[in-house]
Design a protein around this motif. Sequence first.
Motif, short mmCIF file in Angstrom:
data_model
loop_
_atom_site.label_atom_id
_atom_site.label_comp_id
_atom_site.label_asym_id
_atom_site.label_seq_id
_atom_site.Cartn_x
_atom_site.Cartn_y
_atom_site.Cartn_z
N GLY A 83 83.58 52.70 -38.09
CA GLY A 83 84.32 52.52 -39.60
C GLY A 83 85.70 52.61 -39.63
N TYR A 84 86.37 52.50 -38.48
CA TYR A 84 87.79 52.45 -38.20
C TYR A 84 88.29 51.24 -37.79
N SER A 85 89.37 50.99 -38.06
CA SER A 85 90.20 49.50 -37.31
C SER A 85 90.20 49.81 -35.84
N ASP A 86 90.47 48.29 -35.51
CA ASP A 86 90.65 48.21 -34.11
C ASP A 86 91.81 49.01 -33.38
N ALA A 87 92.66 49.41 -34.49
CA ALA A 87 93.84 50.27 -33.97
C ALA A 87 93.63 51.70 -33.69
N VAL A 88 92.53 52.09 -34.16
CA VAL A 88 92.32 53.64 -34.12
C VAL A 88 91.14 53.93 -33.24
N VAL A 89 91.61 55.19 -32.35
CA VAL A 89 90.47 55.92 -31.58
C VAL A 89 90.01 56.97 -32.41
N ALA A 90 88.73 57.07 -32.84
CA ALA A 90 88.11 57.94 -33.40
C ALA A 90 87.04 58.75 -32.85
N LEU A 91 86.84 60.11 -32.93
CA LEU A 91 85.81 60.81 -31.83
C LEU A 91 85.50 62.25 -32.49
N ARG A 92 84.22 62.44 -32.23
CA ARG A 92 84.05 63.77 -32.50
C ARG A 92 83.55 64.75 -31.39
N THR A 93 84.10 65.96 -30.93
CA THR A 93 83.81 66.60 -30.05
C THR A 93 83.76 68.06 -30.39
N ALA A 94 82.60 68.89 -30.22
CA ALA A 94 82.83 70.33 -30.17
C ALA A 94 83.16 70.95 -31.68
N GLY A 95 82.83 70.08 -32.69
CA GLY A 95 83.18 70.47 -34.13
C GLY A 95 84.41 70.17 -34.49
N VAL A 96 85.02 69.26 -33.58
CA VAL A 96 86.43 68.67 -34.08
C VAL A 96 86.41 67.20 -34.16
N THR A 97 87.09 66.67 -35.16
CA THR A 97 87.07 65.16 -35.49
C THR A 97 88.88 64.94 -34.77
N VAL A 98 88.59 64.06 -33.78
CA VAL A 98 90.08 63.46 -33.34
C VAL A 98 90.32 62.06 -33.71
N ILE A 99 91.21 61.82 -34.52
CA ILE A 99 91.73 60.47 -34.80
C ILE A 99 93.18 60.03 -34.35
N ALA A 100 93.27 59.14 -33.62
CA ALA A 100 94.42 58.61 -33.20
C ALA A 100 94.82 57.18 -33.71
N ASN A 101 95.90 56.95 -34.28
CA ASN A 101 96.23 55.75 -35.02
C ASN A 101 97.33 55.05 -34.16
N THR A 102 97.03 54.06 -33.13
CA THR A 102 98.13 53.36 -32.07
C THR A 102 98.74 52.26 -33.11
N GLY A 103 98.22 51.99 -34.12
CA GLY A 103 98.86 50.76 -35.10
C GLY A 103 100.01 51.23 -35.74
N GLU A 104 100.11 50.16 -36.89
CA GLU A 104 101.20 50.57 -37.66
C GLU A 104 100.91 50.94 -39.11
N GLN A 105 99.67 50.54 -39.49
CA GLN A 105 99.32 50.80 -40.78
C GLN A 105 98.77 52.45 -41.10
N PRO A 106 98.92 53.14 -41.97
CA PRO A 106 98.66 54.36 -42.17
C PRO A 106 96.83 54.11 -42.20
N VAL A 107 96.14 55.25 -41.83
CA VAL A 107 94.89 55.39 -41.81
C VAL A 107 94.30 56.43 -42.90
N ALA A 108 93.34 56.06 -43.68
CA ALA A 108 92.76 57.20 -44.54
C ALA A 108 91.93 58.26 -43.80
#
Length: 565
Positions: free
Chosen positions: A511-536
């Motif tokens: 559900g994220y753009s191609d510029a985003v790495v999004a994962l869940r691990t051990a109860g933590v959601t990690v979102i990395a935005n490698t692009g220029e546009q802000p991400v909700a």
Amino acid sequence: MSSQNIDASVVPATPGDEWWRTAVIYQIYPRSFADASGDGVGDLPGITGRLDSLKELGVDAIWLSPFYTSPQKDAGYDVADYCDVDPLFGTLDDFDRMLDKARQLGIRVIIDLVPNHSSDQHRWFQAALAASPGSEERGRYLFREGTGEHGELPPNNWQSVFGGPAWTRITEADGTPGQWYLHLFDSSQPDFDWSNRRVHEQFLDVLRFWLDRGVDGFRVDVAHGLVKADGLPDWTPPADAGSMGGGSAITDEPVPLAPYWGQDGVHEVYREWRALLDSYEGERVLAAEAWVDPLGRIAQWVRPDEMHQAFNFAYLETPWEASALRTVIDASLDAFGGVGAPSTWVLSNHDVVRHASRLALTAENLQGDGIGPKTKGLPDPVIGLRRARAASALMLALPGSAYIYQGEELGLPEVVDLPDSARQDPTWFRTNGERYGRDGCRVPIPWESDAPANGFNDTGESWLPQPAGWGAFARAEQRGVGGSTLELYRTLLTLRADRSLGLSTLEWLDGYSDAVVALRTAGVTVIANTGEQPVALPAGAVLLSSGELDADGRLPGDTTVWLEA
């Protein structure tokens, strides 16, 4: 002294629970960490005096680059005595005191081992020079007759990692031109001949010496080297290969091997070493520096009867692009997991451009080339640091083990503007200044901004000059300061340990753009935005963020956030 490690190591771990599977290991480059003597070169007492800061940072172990007796032609990777400390760094007693202090703090100690080559000042090589062709002494190294009418040409076309020919011709005792010897690195670093059993026995003795002293393992330099192909055939490497043979590609396509890298015979060496380490208490480890392609081939170094870890250079060399990061993470977990080993994540070390600069380069830069004033595509330091913080926040969420290079927790960039007269890397000299080499990532690190040499010592001496403004990165300037890179790392390591992220499994989030790495691990959601546009962001309390969220609570570009899942 006892060969027992820290108390926790007395209890045998069950398979899959060993300390090295999840450890955060901090690389110390002794020349540049802390200098107690004041001569401008870091030393073992300097390390001992600063270990409390590493305990506070939250690392599990340290890895020390070479401190052995050496002429220092390649900053200690030219070893003249594998079982002693160079006076530049101290004494064996100093090493023991450092090891004891680390043990008291619960920090394990891994040391570098350099088995591909020695210094030309090693007693074995000096004996080889004095002996005749075909002698037992010369058999420990790779001496060969030259080609051409009078043997005036090298035995093959191999080139040194540092530039120029990989062969040097000697003058025999009678004054006549003689045989040639192989040196894949500097001419002062002759390669051993690992087809000679006496070489094997020598290094088993070296391993025993340090294991008996109490070290927790070895990082093996050029672990993909040692064995050369029969006949030493000519080889011309691809134009896009780095100095060590290229990074670990994530493709499954077969990649041609140089006849001096990744030969099958190296695995027998490490099986023998593994058997020796397994005979000691305390989960002693072997970590491979193996620059081979692809990832599946690197995994061969960490099969159950060989090494425990191999540096993930494919990850290190991946650009700050979401699709590439997702691909290399998946490929890494598959390759290493397929042989029952952890992936070992790394972003910087003493051989590559620091990632606070590398991730913002705008032109190609091969491993080993370094950067300097005339380099194309020099990085914007603000963008570089922002990306480095985000990349570190992503890396330290991943399952497995991770390595941190000294100073990255301070946000140190590569030093670009070193004077030519100050450079010391053999690469600079062997390429006549065409390649800057690795000095820029090796400048002594800052501790206090208001002290001589920024706290590196109390005299102001420094074997490589520290740049203007270096004190702004000093540990004392960042300690306890919210939003500083040091405090970001401390928070990352604390949460990583508290949440057992190193042992977790990873779930990709859609559900994220191609510029985003999004994962869940051990109860933590990690979102990395490698692009220029802000991400909700999804719902969830913010555990940490590598940079500030925007006014609308969105994740800006070049930023990573951890949320309570």
